[in-house]
Design a protein around this motif. Sequence first.
Motif, short mmCIF file in Angstrom:
data_model
loop_
_atom_site.label_atom_id
_atom_site.label_comp_id
_atom_site.label_asym_id
_atom_site.label_seq_id
_atom_site.Cartn_x
_atom_site.Cartn_y
_atom_site.Cartn_z
N ALA A 115 30.14 49.90 29.44
CA ALA A 115 30.87 49.73 28.35
C ALA A 115 30.79 48.35 27.93
O ALA A 115 30.31 47.45 29.09
N ARG A 116 31.08 47.91 26.79
CA ARG A 116 31.17 46.38 26.34
C ARG A 116 32.33 45.61 27.21
O ARG A 116 33.28 46.17 27.60
N VAL A 150 49.69 37.45 36.57
CA VAL A 150 48.31 37.06 35.64
C VAL A 150 48.39 35.52 35.63
O VAL A 150 49.31 34.77 35.40
N LEU A 151 47.41 34.75 36.60
CA LEU A 151 47.45 33.31 36.29
C LEU A 151 46.64 32.70 35.47
O LEU A 151 46.75 31.70 34.90
N ASP A 152 45.36 33.46 35.15
CA ASP A 152 44.53 32.76 34.09
C ASP A 152 43.46 34.08 33.53
O ASP A 152 43.50 34.93 34.09
N CYS A 153 43.16 33.81 32.45
CA CYS A 153 42.45 34.96 31.70
C CYS A 153 41.63 34.21 30.58
O CYS A 153 42.02 33.47 29.86
N ILE A 154 40.36 34.99 30.33
CA ILE A 154 39.41 34.55 29.31
C ILE A 154 39.10 36.16 28.78
O ILE A 154 38.24 36.75 29.63
N PRO A 155 39.70 36.23 27.66
CA PRO A 155 39.14 37.76 27.27
C PRO A 155 37.76 38.19 27.17
O PRO A 155 37.10 37.33 26.97
N GLY A 156 37.64 39.29 27.87
CA GLY A 156 36.22 39.61 28.08
C GLY A 156 35.37 38.91 29.05
O GLY A 156 34.40 39.28 29.30
N GLU A 157 36.01 38.07 29.78
CA GLU A 157 35.36 37.32 30.75
C GLU A 157 35.85 37.39 32.37
O GLU A 157 35.24 37.60 33.10
N LYS A 158 37.08 37.01 32.34
CA LYS A 158 37.77 36.72 33.59
C LYS A 158 39.21 37.34 33.51
O LYS A 158 39.88 37.00 32.43
N LEU A 159 39.87 37.57 34.50
CA LEU A 159 41.24 37.93 34.55
C LEU A 159 41.56 37.43 36.19
O LEU A 159 41.27 37.98 37.10
N GLY A 201 25.77 47.07 29.03
CA GLY A 201 27.26 47.32 29.80
C GLY A 201 27.68 46.11 30.46
O GLY A 201 27.37 45.02 29.73
N THR A 202 28.35 46.12 31.30
CA THR A 202 29.38 44.84 31.84
C THR A 202 29.14 44.78 33.41
O THR A 202 29.40 45.92 33.89
N HIS A 203 28.88 43.86 33.86
CA HIS A 203 28.59 43.74 35.24
C HIS A 203 30.24 42.89 35.86
O HIS A 203 30.41 41.95 35.24
N VAL A 204 30.82 43.82 36.66
CA VAL A 204 32.21 43.44 37.04
C VAL A 204 31.96 42.99 38.46
O VAL A 204 31.64 43.84 39.38
N THR A 205 32.66 41.96 38.87
CA THR A 205 32.72 41.41 40.23
C THR A 205 34.35 41.11 40.51
O THR A 205 34.94 40.86 39.53
N TRP A 206 34.90 42.00 41.59
CA TRP A 206 36.35 41.87 41.72
C TRP A 206 36.19 41.31 43.30
O TRP A 206 35.56 41.49 44.36
N ARG A 207 36.99 40.13 43.16
CA ARG A 207 37.17 39.48 44.54
C ARG A 207 38.46 39.05 44.87
O ARG A 207 39.39 39.02 43.99
N ILE A 208 38.89 38.83 46.18
CA ILE A 208 40.09 38.46 46.40
C ILE A 208 39.85 37.39 47.82
O ILE A 208 38.93 37.47 48.63
#
Length: 151
Positions: free
Chosen positions: A14-15, A72-81, A107-114
């Motif tokens: 998905a985009r 939510v602390l910071d976000c760039i639509p389509g790039e980062k949350l 598609g979209t490569h998603v990285t989720w980190r904590i």
Amino acid sequence: MSAYSLEREITINARPADVYAHLDDLTRWQAWSPWAKLDPDALMTYSEPAAGVGAYMDWEGNRRMGAGRLTVLDCIPGEKLQYRLAFRRPMTDQAEAQFDLKRAGDGTHVTWRIRGQQNLIGRITWWLFAARIAGNQFEQGLQSLKAVAED
């Protein structure tokens, strides 16, 4: 105090804007979040608006889900949350987490980190039990996010 971190990745067909829509609006997390499955009857309270910097979601669930706030602390639509987790129950703790989205072909490569800080006892518990459990939950969450974003 000692630092800990965890990261998982997935590619979604998905985009980036379509994937991001499932992350930015906190009311949409119920459809894919691994923690929502721990207590489908949990009380969820959302800020108005429920998207963008400063948006938050409070949860009050069973003993498995616990209670806390995601902000939510910071976000760039389509790039980062980027967001902060403040746990109230079963223990008090804070951590910061982030989704990074990058175009990958169609598609979209998603990285989720904590990441966070823990004392010695917390760090031992993290490495013995929690890292494996959290890693599995991140993987389940990414699979569910993939399913809803590709639908």
